[in-house]
Design an enzyme around this catalytic site. Structure first.
Site, PDB file in Angstrom:
ATOM      1  N   HIS A 112      -4.114   2.139  71.751  1.00 59.18           N
ATOM      2  CA  HIS A 112      -4.286   1.856  73.140  1.00 59.18           C
ATOM      3  C   HIS A 112      -5.502   2.261  74.128  1.00 59.18           C
ATOM      4  CE1 HIS A 112      -0.616   0.310  72.993  1.00 59.18           C
ATOM      5  NE2 HIS A 112       0.231   1.102  71.221  1.00 59.18           N
ATOM      6  N   GLY A 136       3.865  -2.145  74.589  1.00 63.49           N
ATOM      7  CA  GLY A 136       4.448  -2.878  74.980  1.00 63.49           C
ATOM      8  C   GLY A 136       5.791  -2.618  75.692  1.00 63.49           C
ATOM      9  N   ILE A 194      -4.843  -2.721  73.748  1.00 61.47           N
ATOM     10  CA  ILE A 194      -4.030  -3.659  74.259  1.00 61.47           C
ATOM     11  C   ILE A 194      -3.030  -2.729  74.458  1.00 61.47           C
ATOM     12  CG2 ILE A 194      -3.999  -4.951  72.906  1.00 61.47           C
ATOM     13  CD1 ILE A 194      -1.265  -3.876  71.042  1.00 61.47           C
ATOM     14  N   ASP A 241       3.563   8.223  74.023  1.00 62.02           N
ATOM     15  CA  ASP A 241       2.822   6.768  72.886  1.00 62.02           C
ATOM     16  C   ASP A 241       1.048   7.320  73.081  1.00 62.02           C
ATOM     17  OD1 ASP A 241       2.371   4.937  71.742  1.00 62.02           O
ATOM     18  OD2 ASP A 241       3.106   3.466  72.162  1.00 62.02           O
TER      19      ASP A 241
END
Length: 269
Positions: free
Chosen positions: A181, A199, A196, A176
């Protein structure tokens, strides 16, 4: 936007293709480290004793929601990962190749948004992504199920989920590589003060302390689900609350800012 994607309800059942993904022990160990395994967790990070974390399957299947985005079903810059489920059929091998097929499951109409379910099936697992697509609702479909609240009674166990400041950067190496990120400017473009945590990294990372709380092994996970309520920042420390036991546990995760994972459910063999 394709003609098919212009009416979200028409996407129900659409075939998203098949894929064979190959990996080796190094990939499985890197994944374990990225979600919080430690050097002393030899059966997660040492090839001679390796048990592959079941949540590794979610990185292997990440291509499927990307395929739906490629159809124009949602704006890839504004769509949100609403929830995730994983049902384990058989333990993942230490290395090898996994054949998967994917299709669109349910499509719900939330008024201001559509919610798409992407289903990935293999001999080892069934995974379901729930993707929240702002601006694609209002097509007259069913709203879908509501979120179950947390139990009202005190939790049976409480634990801590710690993350490292470098965790999002490390998890990117598992597949990812979205810029939000790692790049502060990309994070700012979605209203976040800094990059961030992914998830799926948060959800998988929670299973390690959760398993310990329940007296189970994280590689013995047989089922997992949860809804993403708010982003996690690398370096955050969160509280995990759990109700039930290793056979069937409800859980949630929260930082001092509020809930980050809700409606969690996990089972361990």
């Amino acid at each position: 936007m394709t003609e098919l994607a212009s009416t979200p309800a028409r996407l129900v059942g659409v075939d998203l293709g098949t894929r064979v993904v190959r990996y080796d022990e190094r990939d499985a160990i890197l994944y374990a480290l990225a979600v919080g395994a430690r050097a002393v967790d030899l059966d997660l990070v040492f090839e001679d004793r390796l048990r592959v974390l079941p949540t590794f399957a979610l990185t292997l299947a990440q291509w499927a929601p990307d395929e739906l985005g490629a159809l124009g079903a949602f704006d890839t810059k504004s769509a949100l990962h609403g929830s995730q489920t994983l049902d384990v059929v058989a333990p993942l091998p230490r290395s090898g190749e996994i054949a998967m097929s994917a299709h669109v499951g349910e499509v719900w109409d939330k008024g201001r948004a559509a919610v798409y379910e992407v289903v990935v099936e293999s001999d080892y697992f069934v995974a379901r992504w729930s993707l929240f697509a702002p601006g694609f609702g209002g097509f007259g479909g069913e709203r879908g199920p509501s979120v179950s609240p947390a139990p009202e009674q005190d939790p049976d166990s409480v634990g801590v989920l710690g993350t490292s400041v470098d965790q999002a950067a490390l998890y990117r190496l598992t597949g990812d590589r979205h810029h939000i990120h790692i790049d502060p400017e990309a994070a700012a473009s979605i209203g976040q003060p800094r990059p961030i945590l992914q998830g799926l990294c948060t959800l998988a990372a929670a299973t390690l302390p959760l398993a310990d709380m329940l007296g189970a092994h994280p590689a013995s996970l047989t089922a997992l689900s949860g809804r993403f309520a708010a982003p996690v920042f690398p370096g955050d420390t969160s509280q995990i609350r759990a109700w039930g036991d290793a056979v069937d546990a409800q859980f949630d995760v929260a930082t001092a800012r509020g809930p980050i994972l809700t409606a969690g459910r996990a089972s361990f063999a």
